[in-house]
Design a protein around this motif. Sequence first.
Motif, PDB file in Angstrom:
ATOM      1  N   ARG A 156       0.545  -1.238  -0.013  1.00 15.85           N
ATOM      2  CA  ARG A 156      -0.213  -0.048  -0.020  1.00 15.85           C
ATOM      3  C   ARG A 156       0.892   1.339   0.080  1.00 15.85           C
ATOM      4  NH1 ARG A 156      -3.051  -0.839   5.370  1.00 15.85           N
ATOM      5  NH2 ARG A 156      -0.985  -1.692   5.803  1.00 15.85           N
TER       6      ARG A 156
ATOM      7  N   HIS B 122      -4.194  -3.743  -2.619  1.00  9.74           N
ATOM      8  CA  HIS B 122      -5.335  -3.102  -1.671  1.00  9.74           C
ATOM      9  C   HIS B 122      -5.312  -3.688  -0.357  1.00  9.74           C
ATOM     10  CE1 HIS B 122      -7.339  -2.124  -5.267  1.00  9.74           C
ATOM     11  NE2 HIS B 122      -7.364  -3.352  -5.733  1.00  9.74           N
ATOM     12  N   GLY B 123      -4.194  -4.340  -0.010  1.00  8.27           N
ATOM     13  CA  GLY B 123      -3.708  -4.743   1.133  1.00  8.27           C
ATOM     14  C   GLY B 123      -4.644  -6.081   1.744  1.00  8.27           C
TER      15      GLY B 123
END
Length: 567
Positions: A188, A462-463
């Motif tokens: 991220r 997006h993690g």
Amino acid sequence: MREIGRRGLLRGAGLLGTALALGACARIPTSGDVHRESLSGAAASDVPYVQPQPPADGASPEQIVSGFVLAGVGPEDDFGVARQYLTSAARASWDPAAGVTLYSAGTELAITVVDRSSVRLSVQAVGHVDRAGVRTLYGGASAREVELGVVKEDGQWRISDPPAGIFLSDSAFSLLFRAVRLYFLDPRQIHLVPDPRWFFARDVTASALSALESGPTAPFTKAVRTAIPESAHLGSAPVSAGGDGVLQLELPGTITSLGADARDLAIAQIQATLRSVPALSDVKLLREGKDLEPPAYGPSRALPGHRPIAAGAQGVVSLADVGAGAKAEQMIPALAKETVHAPAMSQASPLAAALRKDRSAVVLCSSDGSIPRREVAVGADLLPPRIDDAGFVWAPTRTASGALLALSSRSTQEDAKVDASWLDGRRLLSFDIAADATRVLVLSSDDGTPRLDLSAVVRDEHGVPRALAEPVQLPTALSSLRMATWYDESTVLLLGEDTESAAPRAQIMGLQEDGDRLPAPPATVDWVAGTGVTVAVWATTSDGRLLRVEGSSWGDVDMDARDPSFY
């Protein structure tokens, strides 16, 4: 190990002497003075240096081999002295940068003649440092035998077939090498993730920059990113160090010509890496000779939480100011009227979690009511839940099945099944995730012997966690480990037993430097938690006592609380 002090954990930095022990079936005393000299471009102007000795005329094959090994303390001129022990052909082909074999200065190294053309070197190795600067400790001595070819050249015995790399005693290594943390980016691009390395002190800055350009090593290869372009030529960038300890680095055009976002990310990596170099007071980056202001915003190092909480008689209570006589504050209104275990709170959001009273389910909720409460029956025998700042609650069970469940704070549809095939069939004893949401400590067992592993979370951009990378095992000085948690960025807190007395022992273990031995805890201690931010360690016992370290002992805290943690 050192005892924890009243004003904090004492962290010494004493240098060990160079007790180099080597023998031809016996110990041979070493010679050579230790002195310090200023080095252009080095991180510090006071760098230790051990004078290697060249071969003596008429030296025997055993003496040539012992001299070659001892000359590994001298990296100057590309190990020019060590190369004098080699034949002219071997001098050109020998690769000293292949790695370092570490051996205990207190044990004998045997050198014996096998025949007229070979000599055997026997080493009780205690560790190894590879070409990338990654150090692996074995947790004990491991026998290693190497045969070296020897021939006469110009009337003198010389080594014709040397082993790749060099040999150093552990005490010489402590004197001559420096620990550095390379920093890479999480997917991220909000955290700087440390990747610990070791390099010769004489060229630690250039080595660290070159290694940063080369990229991460296991277990971080697939878990982190880098903004440093290939062939960035960082290792050869002009560097100067003043007497005030401020290092100045002229950034190469490969960095300054990047787009603004990529350049800021690369600078954050470079600056954090250089600031981990010992003896530097500050780092100044230059662009065409002029000061370059670092970016105001960008990825940063992630520190552990420092605010203590615990499960109270009911709900989750704050442990801050518990000695003031005030009633403990309820931290999670949704849990205030029920009994829970092992509470956890996020540093980055209101997300909170705990085990239900019967320990058969994980409860997700929040400290401000913004996240609807939900219970997830993950399975029997649950470990304490852990929260990362990507919005996931990790809910591992003790019986591993090759996958872990990460519960999303957003919706059940976003819960993630995290591949961890290397854990299949193992029994989990402890699990903790670092503040950078990338590094993971896993304590597990498959034959009754606990094993502590460092792994990394592989996430998408997006993690969302997808897998736990193949781990690297961490040797420890304790036996019968029961719990391992993060204490600081590069230290972990362990609960186990003393290897000699089998008495309960808590220890702060450094991933690079020595850690700190805590006061011996009560025999009934079954839970520990700590943070290096405020230098605090708490514990609870199976008979209901709440404890914290106070100077050189554990002090009882008069409060009905258990399972402390920090956020």
